[in-house]
Design a protein around this motif. Structure first.
Motif, PDB file in Angstrom:
ATOM      1  N   THR A   7      -6.330  -3.580  -3.058  1.00 19.30           N
ATOM      2  CA  THR A   7      -6.122  -2.124  -2.967  1.00 19.30           C
ATOM      3  C   THR A   7      -5.185  -1.651  -4.069  1.00 19.30           C
ATOM      4  N   LYS A   8      -4.060  -2.349  -4.208  1.00 19.70           N
ATOM      5  CA  LYS A   8      -3.104  -1.960  -5.235  1.00 19.70           C
ATOM      6  C   LYS A   8      -3.651  -2.203  -6.640  1.00 19.70           C
ATOM      7  N   SER A   9      -4.439  -3.260  -6.779  1.00 23.07           N
ATOM      8  CA  SER A   9      -5.031  -3.544  -8.091  1.00 23.07           C
ATOM      9  C   SER A   9      -5.923  -2.401  -8.556  1.00 23.07           C
ATOM     10  N   GLN A  20      -5.006   3.717  -0.672  1.00 24.33           N
ATOM     11  CA  GLN A  20      -3.631   3.265  -0.595  1.00 24.33           C
ATOM     12  C   GLN A  20      -2.951   3.831   0.652  1.00 24.33           C
ATOM     13  N   VAL A  51       3.427   2.012  -4.859  1.00 20.48           N
ATOM     14  CA  VAL A  51       2.491   0.969  -5.289  1.00 20.48           C
ATOM     15  C   VAL A  51       3.005   0.282  -6.554  1.00 20.48           C
ATOM     16  N   GLY A  68       1.676   6.520  -8.470  1.00 19.64           N
ATOM     17  CA  GLY A  68       1.837   5.137  -8.018  1.00 19.64           C
ATOM     18  C   GLY A  68       3.293   4.814  -7.730  1.00 19.64           C
ATOM     19  N   PHE A  82      -1.198  -8.581  -7.478  1.00 15.94           N
ATOM     20  CA  PHE A  82      -1.403  -7.405  -6.628  1.00 15.94           C
ATOM     21  C   PHE A  82      -2.564  -7.679  -5.676  1.00 15.94           C
ATOM     22  N   SER A 109      -8.419  -4.012 -13.068  1.00 16.38           N
ATOM     23  CA  SER A 109      -8.199  -4.517 -11.709  1.00 16.38           C
ATOM     24  C   SER A 109      -8.168  -6.048 -11.703  1.00 16.38           C
ATOM     25  N   PHE A 163      -5.571   0.683  -7.738  1.00 14.30           N
ATOM     26  CA  PHE A 163      -4.668   1.774  -8.112  1.00 14.30           C
ATOM     27  C   PHE A 163      -4.146   1.558  -9.535  1.00 14.30           C
ATOM     28  N   THR A 189      -6.024   6.649  -4.173  1.00 15.94           N
ATOM     29  CA  THR A 189      -4.876   7.238  -3.467  1.00 15.94           C
ATOM     30  C   THR A 189      -5.128   7.208  -1.958  1.00 15.94           C
TER      31      THR A 189
END
Lengths: 398, 398
Positions: free
Chosen positions: A120-122, A177, A357, A352, A117, A109, A124, A174
């Motif tokens: 949140t996306k990191s 996201q 994402v 993803g 990113f 992350s 993921f 998930t």
């Protein structure tokens, strides 16, 4: 008639490509799964173009076959995992599993956030760094004939804990996201819901199965154990999507519940042909989704190198630190044994991609990283285990 | 994620409905397949509506799963059929097979033409009268424990010949239908092409497999026999569509070729889980296509009665006349044993529906006829065999 012919030709091409890929990979001492993904890449839109992008979009027959394949695969992994075995492997396995999740997740992350990113996306992206492939690891250990060694038991135990943590993590990221920004209230809710689903289904299901397994002998159908297990698999796979978790989590839990049946060994046997027919569709479709053109850019190649180094180093560190009580060399073996990513990392990358994402670039990088970790591990693991066996000559291994 | 959930729920519903239907049917001493079709009817658009018409249209995931299911089913039927066994059963089986095709085909086409179909379509309709279900027959004989009796061997041998003739017939009528009117030149060409495909693939494939079976042991993959057999199955299923034949013909031939492998028994074993998972989709989708509303009209019910009587009487006559050399009672047993229609009749009806030859009414009638013949046969067959056993007490059966 002609439509039937067209889809049969595609099924044939995918199936045969997977077999050839797996065969070549295995002759090169690599896991077959590597060959299947590469085969998908080769016949996919990036290269030969035998599979069109429109044929592997969500909801298409090939996509559904791939989904069934991966659901059955995780079901069979669950089938090899008894709740009791999770307890027996003890402290080392637990430490290896937990550290082997925390360190890659943290480094992953940080890297993702450092590459622009949002958090949140990191998280993921980082989730795709986490999951050790129990399948690949077990297959490698089996091929080397060292499944009875203490390191093997720790690796397998840790891989299971790792898998569960990774799946929980996947469920959490998930839902995060889907729900937007980091809301700690909803994070807790998601966590409780995910843990609750897993614990209730896993614990209650296992208990009910133990006490009521004789119900399964009631039906006339001679394959009733299999069909009931498959029904539970499909049912829990669906149910876990209702809880915002991936379908494969439900399938894994269904497998763990089914492992309490007294027909467990027969089930493991019966799953083999199902996996042989259906999992190639998952791995080939996975490979077909990689856009090779991405790696024409030096930046993407560089990213792949960095991601792979982070993935290997973080997992090695987690495994090594967790298993230090076994001695440094055994800890090293455990660490290396935890390195291969596989199905689950690829699954997370696929999710993803579908969720929007991952860009095509990062998707390709993650899948390629999963491939690379699976490719580099087996020879190193074999060397370490061989070396130790020579040293310990005359000493019976534990 | 939600799309995945929706399709998983449908798969779960279909699979569970099939199991419940089969279980109820078997408890009522009926073949499980009857219960699966009825279950499809129950959850289909006609009744509960859990399956929508748009979900079972050509090219949808459910349609493709159903197609894979029936391809695997006919592959496994082929697997139980060795070229040499076809020769051994001899004259009686051949006569029963041929007469059991000619008489229903003749009566069926006369009936269809009398009901206003042109001759091309009449032949297509008649093809659905022809095929005895080797699966249902064998399952009934096995349940009764009389597979070793002379009548059972004749029935099974004849059922195989019957199946091949019915498939050829299907290929011929399908090509005819696609090509338009009855052109005897094209009829001959279609016939030669179909026979050529079957003979070349069947004969050459079998020979090559006998002499080169050791090639199959070359791959590293422990399931290589299965995966190669499945690849041949998908490949020939596709190829037969290129020859204007149904995919199942290629699958059947692939099974016959695979029956020459020395891993044949293992293959039969490995096919069981595949059939358990995938064939229910074929039968449930089949059942879901029946429009129950059709039978609200007395005319359709009357048609069903007439068609069923023709189907039973014509097959009984063919079997009886063909097996007369065994004595009247044995000939009667053989005749009754040939009565059940099943998969193949339903497949032909499905093809007819897709090709636009069959109206919904005639489709529903043909499928219901297949059901009825499968339902009435087992008790009658059991009674006849039991009766004869009592008579022959003390006499060892041949």
């Amino acid at each position: 008639m002609h439509e039937t012919g067209a889809i049969l030709l595609t099924l044939f091409a995918i199936f045969v490509a997977a077999q050839i890929g797996a065969e070549i990979a295995q002759r090169l001492k690599l896991p077959g799964v590597v060959g299947e993904i590469v085969a998908g890449c080769a016949i996919g839109p990036s290269a030969l173009g035998w599979i069109q992008p429109s044929q592997i979009a969500a909801g298409t027959p090939l996509d559904v076959l791939a989904e069934i394949g991966v659901v059955l695969l995780l079901f069979s992994v669950g089938l090899e995992t008894r709740l009791d075995d999770l307890k027996k492997v003890g402290r080392s396995a637990f430490l290896v599993g937990v550290l082997g999740v925390i360190i890659p997740f943290a480094l992953g992350s940080l890297w993702a956030h450092g590459n622009g990113f949002d958090w949140t996306k990191s998280l993921f992206v980082a989730a795709a760094f986490v999951a050790t492939s129990a399948g690949i690891t077990a297959r490698v250990l089996q091929e080397l004939g060292v499944l009875g060694r203490i390191e093997a038991r720790v690796i397998l135990g840790a891989a299971v804990i790792d898998d569960i943590l990774a799946m929980l993590l996947l469920g959490v990221v998930t839902s995060l996201q889907a729900g937007g920004g980091v809301n700690f209230g909803s994070l807790l809710f998601v966590l409780v819901q995910a843990v609750g689903f897993v614990v209730v289904i896993g614990w209650v299901g296992t208990r009910v199965m133990r006490q009521r397994a004789h119900w399964l002998d009631q039906p006339i159908n001679p394959h009733s154990a299999l069909t009931i297990a498959l029904a539970i698999c499909l049912g829990l796979a669906y149910l876990s999507t209702e809880f915002g978790l991936a379908a494969i989590i439900g399938a894994f839990l269904a497998g763990m519940i089914a492992s309490e049946m007294h027909q467990r060994e027969e089930l493991e046997h019966q799953m083999q042909p199902l996996l042989a027919l259906l999992t190639p569709f998952f791995f080939v479709v996975t490979g077909a989704k990689i856009e090779l053109a991405v790696f024409a850019q030096p930046a993407a190649l560089w990213m792949l190198l960095v991601v792979t180094v982070i993935a290997i180093a973080s997992k090695l560190a987690g495994g090594f630190l967790g298993a230090l009580s076994l001695g440094k060399r055994s800890a090293l073996i455990v660490g290396v044994g935890m390195v291969p990513r596989g199905e689950v990392g690829v699954v997370i990358a696929s999710l993803g991609l579908v969720a929007g994402v991952f860009s095509n670039e990062i998707y390709a990088v993650i899948v390629a990283m999963s491939l690379l970790t699976s490719i580099v591990t087996p020879p190193v693991l074999a060397m370490l285990l061989k070396h130790q066996q020579d040293e310990h000559i005359g000493t019976p291994s534990a």
